[in-house]
Enzyme design. Structure first.
Site, PDB file in Angstrom:
ATOM      1  N   HIS A 242      -3.522   3.974   3.913  1.00  0.00           N
ATOM      2  CA  HIS A 242      -4.043   2.630   3.687  1.00  0.00           C
ATOM      3  C   HIS A 242      -3.651   1.762   4.884  1.00  0.00           C
ATOM      4  O   HIS A 242      -2.557   1.205   4.921  1.00  0.00           O
ATOM      5  CB  HIS A 242      -3.462   2.034   2.398  1.00  0.00           C
ATOM      6  CG  HIS A 242      -3.932   2.706   1.150  1.00  0.00           C
ATOM      7  ND1 HIS A 242      -3.120   2.887   0.043  1.00  0.00           N
ATOM      8  CD2 HIS A 242      -5.132   3.259   0.822  1.00  0.00           C
ATOM      9  CE1 HIS A 242      -3.795   3.495  -0.906  1.00  0.00           C
ATOM     10  NE2 HIS A 242      -5.024   3.737  -0.452  1.00  0.00           N
TER      11      HIS A 242
ATOM     12  N   HIS B 232       2.020   3.323   4.542  1.00  0.00           N
ATOM     13  CA  HIS B 232       3.005   4.327   4.109  1.00  0.00           C
ATOM     14  C   HIS B 232       2.492   5.140   2.920  1.00  0.00           C
ATOM     15  O   HIS B 232       3.259   5.516   2.035  1.00  0.00           O
ATOM     16  CB  HIS B 232       4.346   3.667   3.778  1.00  0.00           C
ATOM     17  CG  HIS B 232       4.930   2.906   4.917  1.00  0.00           C
ATOM     18  ND1 HIS B 232       5.468   3.515   6.028  1.00  0.00           N
ATOM     19  CD2 HIS B 232       5.027   1.573   5.135  1.00  0.00           C
ATOM     20  CE1 HIS B 232       5.887   2.585   6.877  1.00  0.00           C
ATOM     21  NE2 HIS B 232       5.633   1.412   6.358  1.00  0.00           N
ATOM     22  N   HIS B 233       1.195   5.410   2.921  1.00  0.00           N
ATOM     23  CA  HIS B 233       0.587   6.202   1.858  1.00  0.00           C
ATOM     24  C   HIS B 233      -0.112   7.433   2.437  1.00  0.00           C
ATOM     25  O   HIS B 233      -1.229   7.778   2.047  1.00  0.00           O
ATOM     26  CB  HIS B 233      -0.407   5.345   1.070  1.00  0.00           C
ATOM     27  CG  HIS B 233       0.237   4.214   0.333  1.00  0.00           C
ATOM     28  ND1 HIS B 233      -0.438   3.072  -0.035  1.00  0.00           N
ATOM     29  CD2 HIS B 233       1.518   4.047  -0.096  1.00  0.00           C
ATOM     30  CE1 HIS B 233       0.390   2.247  -0.665  1.00  0.00           C
ATOM     31  NE2 HIS B 233       1.574   2.818  -0.706  1.00  0.00           N
ATOM     32  N   ILE B 234       0.554   8.106   3.362  1.00  0.00           N
ATOM     33  CA  ILE B 234      -0.009   9.320   3.958  1.00  0.00           C
ATOM     34  C   ILE B 234      -0.253  10.356   2.857  1.00  0.00           C
ATOM     35  O   ILE B 234       0.613  10.608   2.018  1.00  0.00           O
ATOM     36  CB  ILE B 234       0.940   9.896   5.021  1.00  0.00           C
ATOM     37  CG1 ILE B 234       1.194   8.872   6.127  1.00  0.00           C
ATOM     38  CG2 ILE B 234       0.359  11.172   5.618  1.00  0.00           C
ATOM     39  CD1 ILE B 234       2.243   9.323   7.118  1.00  0.00           C
TER      40      ILE B 234
END
Length: 281
Positions: free
Chosen positions: A62, A216-218
């Site tokens: 994101h 930080h939504h890998i």
């Protein structure tokens, strides 16, 4: 399976291996073990056990952009107060993806830590614009065959025009919201984006590509899908296609990034696959 722990190397044997190292660690471990795109494995000198072109591909996230304002001296900024208490979810104009955009209202903004900022030193307030469903995707590759070497992450943000156009529109919307008279007692001036970044689409695109940061939504780097999909790495129960006794259970197996924080989704992936294992699936 050969394992290193605390400087000791030993072999672990089991009926089934469940890999749960996350959307960065799992594809890295798979490729180091010879499961991944054959061309890339040959490039870094790893013997190919199985050519799996989808491993490390389809990296999703994101991406975020910060729209920030300097506040007036009379407006108190308390670092101990809650900073994120509400958000706006909306569907971008012309988008078929419902709620593909989000704006977080940050009531205590600081300079970014990676630029020397301190989380307790305020610069003002901020709206954080997020693209909750990208069209584009990135990739994860190995830097070398050394398991201690960090992998290479290429987020590939904004290579798709639709991703860019939605973010440009979102930035302009946030700027317009900040100009509303309701903010007159709080806002002194806009910090970002600067005026020259708003002069044209090209200028705003350049600013976005320079300023974008991770949510930080890998995820999605070993995606789930049918065996007929050459880019699918695991089945609907997490089993790696073409191999026996290997299953993946983490954010890497999501086929696409959910339009929200991914923590609950990842916990449910773990719970669901654990239940499948218990029932012999």
């Amino acid at each position: 399976m050969v394992v290193e722990s605390g400087g000791e190397v030993f072999t672990v044997e089991a009926k089934e291996i469940i890999l749960s190292a996350g959307a960065v660690g799992s594809p890295q471990i798979l490729m180091l073990s010879g499961l991944g795109p054959a061309d890339h494995l040959n490039e870094v000198g790893i013997p190919v056990v199985k050519n799996a072109p989808g491993v490390g591909q389809n990296l999703r996230d994101h991406p975020l952009a910060y729209i920030s304002w300097k506040t007036k001296p009379a407006h108190e900024l308390d670092p101990n107060d809650p900073r994120l208490q509400f958000a706006l979810r909306y569907t971008a104009e012309g988008s078929e993806f419902k709620n593909d955009m989000i704006v977080y209202m940050n009531t205590f903004a600081t300079e970014r830590v990676n630029r020397g900022g301190n989380r307790m030193d305020p610069t003002g307030i901020r709206m954080i614009l997020g693209l909750d469903l990208e069209v584009g995707s990135g990739e994860l590759k190995l830097a070398s065959s050394d398991p201690h070497a960090e992998p290479i992450l290429d987020y590939n943000y904004f290579e798709e025009e639709f991703d860019l156009s939605r973010m440009r529109d979102g930035v302009r919307m946030c700027v317009t919201l900040g100009e509303n008279e309701s903010w007159n007692d709080i806002i002194e001036s806009r910090i970002d984006p600067p005026d020259d970044a708003l002069e044209s689409d090209d200028a705003l695109t350049a600013w976005l590509k320079r300023e974008v940061t991770t949510g930080h939504h890998i995820s999605c780097t070993a995606k789930m899908g049918p065996a007929t999909d050459p880019m699918a790495v695991v089945s609907q129960i997490g089993k790696v296609h073409g191999l026996e006794g290997l299953r993946v259970a983490d954010a890497s197996i999501m086929p696409d990034c959910v339009r929200s924080n991914i923590n609950v989704t990842v916990m449910m992936i773990g719970e669901r696959i654990a239940d499948m294992i218990i029932h012999g699936e």
